[in-house]
Design a protein around this motif. Structure first.
Motif, PDB file in Angstrom:
ATOM      1  N   THR A 147     -81.048  10.002  11.096  1.00  0.00           N
ATOM      2  CA  THR A 147     -80.707   9.363   9.607  1.00  0.00           C
ATOM      3  C   THR A 147     -80.788  10.377   8.608  1.00  0.00           C
ATOM      4  O   THR A 147     -79.987  10.229   7.682  1.00  0.00           O
ATOM      5  CB  THR A 147     -81.592   8.233   9.613  1.00  0.00           C
ATOM      6  N   ILE A 148     -81.786  11.007   8.606  1.00  0.00           N
ATOM      7  CA  ILE A 148     -82.089  11.998   7.281  1.00  0.00           C
ATOM      8  C   ILE A 148     -80.975  13.156   7.348  1.00  0.00           C
ATOM      9  O   ILE A 148     -80.478  13.388   6.188  1.00  0.00           O
ATOM     10  CB  ILE A 148     -83.472  12.832   7.442  1.00  0.00           C
ATOM     11  N   LEU A 149     -80.659  13.594   8.538  1.00  0.00           N
ATOM     12  CA  LEU A 149     -79.262  14.636   8.592  1.00  0.00           C
ATOM     13  C   LEU A 149     -78.141  13.818   8.162  1.00  0.00           C
ATOM     14  O   LEU A 149     -77.278  14.594   7.374  1.00  0.00           O
ATOM     15  CB  LEU A 149     -79.119  15.214  10.097  1.00  0.00           C
ATOM     16  N   ARG A 150     -78.001  12.678   8.512  1.00  0.00           N
ATOM     17  CA  ARG A 150     -76.617  12.090   8.285  1.00  0.00           C
ATOM     18  C   ARG A 150     -76.712  11.762   6.750  1.00  0.00           C
ATOM     19  O   ARG A 150     -75.800  11.952   5.642  1.00  0.00           O
ATOM     20  CB  ARG A 150     -76.407  10.718   8.971  1.00  0.00           C
ATOM     21  N   ASP A 151     -77.772  11.297   6.077  1.00  0.00           N
ATOM     22  CA  ASP A 151     -77.968  11.169   4.647  1.00  0.00           C
ATOM     23  C   ASP A 151     -77.644  12.418   3.811  1.00  0.00           C
ATOM     24  O   ASP A 151     -76.788  12.334   2.890  1.00  0.00           O
ATOM     25  CB  ASP A 151     -79.329  10.639   4.411  1.00  0.00           C
ATOM     26  N   ARG A 152     -78.367  13.527   4.288  1.00  0.00           N
ATOM     27  CA  ARG A 152     -78.012  14.740   3.755  1.00  0.00           C
ATOM     28  C   ARG A 152     -76.584  15.159   3.886  1.00  0.00           C
ATOM     29  O   ARG A 152     -75.910  15.490   2.785  1.00  0.00           O
ATOM     30  CB  ARG A 152     -78.694  15.850   4.333  1.00  0.00           C
ATOM     31  N   ASN A 155     -74.478  12.999   1.469  1.00  0.00           N
ATOM     32  CA  ASN A 155     -74.802  13.246  -0.156  1.00  0.00           C
ATOM     33  C   ASN A 155     -74.081  14.389  -0.495  1.00  0.00           C
ATOM     34  O   ASN A 155     -73.666  14.502  -1.558  1.00  0.00           O
ATOM     35  CB  ASN A 155     -76.557  13.335  -0.362  1.00  0.00           C
ATOM     36  N   ARG A 156     -73.921  15.325   0.402  1.00  0.00           N
ATOM     37  CA  ARG A 156     -73.305  16.778   0.468  1.00  0.00           C
ATOM     38  C   ARG A 156     -71.718  16.445  -0.151  1.00  0.00           C
ATOM     39  O   ARG A 156     -71.254  16.923  -0.826  1.00  0.00           O
ATOM     40  CB  ARG A 156     -73.639  17.757   1.379  1.00  0.00           C
ATOM     41  N   VAL A 157     -71.208  15.377   0.757  1.00  0.00           N
ATOM     42  CA  VAL A 157     -69.808  15.296   0.733  1.00  0.00           C
ATOM     43  C   VAL A 157     -69.303  14.745  -0.343  1.00  0.00           C
ATOM     44  O   VAL A 157     -68.288  14.802  -1.152  1.00  0.00           O
ATOM     45  CB  VAL A 157     -69.224  14.043   2.052  1.00  0.00           C
TER      46      VAL A 157
END
Length: 545
Positions: A147-152, A155-157
């Motif tokens: 979840t954290i990786l997907r959020d990051r 957020n970057r996109v």
């Protein structure tokens, strides 16, 4: 505690085992949970008590131990079954092992052997519990990590305009994300008034609130729809898949907003950006969704706003901006004079602007808060404010970022009230803090510090500074500086072997003779004499040894 049941048709044996467990059970954290005379009674007992350990005979009426084992293996597989029998028949033992009996003990029983087997059973249960807990935490950790990786990633996109189409596709594939192939739009879910909800419903626990939001969204959104928690604000952008007509599903968004409000018990706004096909333009749709949100009138209690549709400016914008002009003027005057008149008027006006905004947009409110924060940042640089003021300022900035108007009204009012109370009780430390800072600077730069240097460094008029220093410190700045230098010189004379000329330079005197004159004035001895008097006791003590 680990629950134990006993199953045997001989009552004397049940009593003996029960007494044994009740007398020594604490050693293994065992507790007696019931007994049965046959397998059928045991089934009812096990269903009710759900024991960790069952001690059972094999040969019993109605339902024997082998049938009970078969039933327990299906209904209560975690239960450790210890089989008792007076028959040393291999066939009984083999059948018991087929149905995963933990151990097999022959009658007559010995207490030591029973407790040895029970101890092994308890150890095995603990190991299994540890493994389950470890696996559970591992799964939770992996889930949170993903979840954290997907959020990051999202957020970057949404914020990094340098990401190209290929990089986005490859990164999404690595995270197991299947991005929309027929077009998409970003819809941003925003909670503009979350402060009261988090404080009342979630006992002030922001993480618990965010956990609840994620759970509701996972429940309500289609499986192939992705959302994430935006790092910079209290918002949740959703990447919507478009239908055949390349349009967003208005019904889905209306239903989503209503259910979020029902479950979370606070108003919800959703802004929708324009449809896009290329992933590298996702950030544009996201920015458009934010613009749609900011154009919504504050007076409404939640809505779905689509970029480019009905986003006209509210009528009260011009007059609202003029009121912010008045507030900023009052805050500037209050910062300079700490006048109670300016402070009271600012207190009343900021409350009106934030709690009764009326038909103005969230953009108007955000712009006003930004202007107020600029003034307060200047106050921060000037210093001399109560410690609580510095603690509240970051909270007000967070309110501005999250557009939490109710929380901003509370924090802004608290800050102004704090400053008014500080003034009323005569606790204005602005001058005191300045003098404290100057003293500290002088101690650290004793060789070079001068009145001119202080005046330039602190951007303050020399005459005003000298008057303020004498008022706060009780002596002129020149006198303070001379005393400080003489105290430092005295320490170096008594504790170092530096030459007097070197010490003079280190405390700010280039002329050794002048240094000696000033030193004699303060210590009634010349520097060389002072050094001798301080070192003589040490020399006398050494000669005695």
């Amino acid at each position: 505690m680990f629950k134990v049941v006993i199953v045997d048709d001989e009552i004397w044996l049940r009593n003996e085992l029960r007494a044994c467990i009740e007398s020594r059970g604490n050693e293994l954290e065992l507790v007696f949970a019931g007994e049965a005379a046959n397998g059928r009674e045991a089934c009812e007992l096990i269903a009710d008590s759900k024991p960790h350990i069952m001690v059972t005979d094999i040969k019993m009426p109605i339902m024997d131990g082998i049938e009970l084992l078969r039933w327990a293996a299906d209904r209560q597989p975690a239960c450790k079954v210890i089989v008792l029998s007076g028959f040393g028949d291999f066939e009984f033992a083999r059948q018991a092992l087929v149905y995963k009996a933990f151990d097999y003990i022959l009658k007559p029983l010995e207490e030591t052997e029973i407790f040895l087997v029970l101890s092994r059973a308890v150890d095995e249960i603990r190991r299994e519990n540890d493994r389950k807990q470890s696996e559970f935490h591992k799964q939770i950790s992996m889930s949170k990590g993903l979840t954290i990786l997907r959020d990051r990633f999202f957020n970057r996109v949404m914020t990094d305009r340098t990401m190209d189409e290929n990089e986005i596709v490859l990164s999404a594939d690595e995270l197991g994300l299947i991005l929309p192939s027929q077009g998409f739009a970003v819809a941003t879910i925003k909670f503009f008034r979350s402060h009261a909800c988090i404080a009342n419903v979630y006992k002030g626990d922001r993480q618990l609130f965010e956990f609840a939001v994620r759970n509701v969204l996972e429940e309500l959104l289609p499986r192939d729809t992705y959302f994430f928690h935006a790092v910079a604000a209290n918002e949740y952008p959703v990447v919507l898949r478009l239908g055949e007509k390349h349009k967003t599903d208005a019904g889905l968004l209306d239903n989503l907003r209503l259910k979020l409000e029902r479950y979370l018990k606070l108003p919800v706004w959703i802004g929708v950006g324009a449809p896009r096909r290329r992933y590298e333009t996702m950030h544009q749709s996201y920015q458009e969704s934010l613009q749609a949100l900011l154009q919504c009138p504050v007076s409404r209690t939640g809505e779905v706003a689509v970029y480019g549709i009905g986003n006209e400016q509210p009528k009260q914008t011009a007059s609202y901006e003029k009121q912010w002009d008045q507030l900023c003027d009052l805050l500037t005057l209050f910062g300079e004079s700490r006048s109670a008149l300016h402070g009271d008027r600012a207190f009343q006006l900021v409350d009106r602007l934030l709690t009764a905004a009326g038909d103005v947009s969230w953009l108007d409110v955000r712009n006003g808060l930004s202007r107020m924060l600029l003034i307060m940042d200047k106050w921060l640089l000037e210093g001399g404010f109560p410690d609580s003021f510095y603690e509240l300022l970051p909270r007000l900035k967070r309110d501005q970022e999250e557009m939490d108007v109710e929380s901003a009204a509370l924090h802004a009012a608290d800050m102004l009230k704090l400053l008014l109370d500080d003034r009323a009780h005569g606790k204005n430390k602005k001058g005191r803090d300045l003098i404290h800072s100057v003293k500290k600077y002088a101690e650290q730069h004793l060789a070079t510090v001068t009145l001119d240097e202080v005046s330039q460094l602190y951007a303050i008029n020399k005459n005003y500074f000298c008057s303020l220093f004498k008022q706060e410190a009780g002596q002129p700045f020149s006198e303070f500086l001379a005393e400080l230098r003489m105290r430092k010189a005295a320490v170096m004379l008594s504790q170092s072997d530096l030459r007097i000329a070197e010490i003079a330079q280190l405390v700010g005197y280039m002329d050794q003779r002048y240094f000696s004159q000033v030193f004699r004035k303060y210590h009634a001895l010349r520097p060389g004499e002072y050094r001798e008097t301080k070192r003589q006791p040490a020399a006398d003590e050494a000669s005695l040894i």
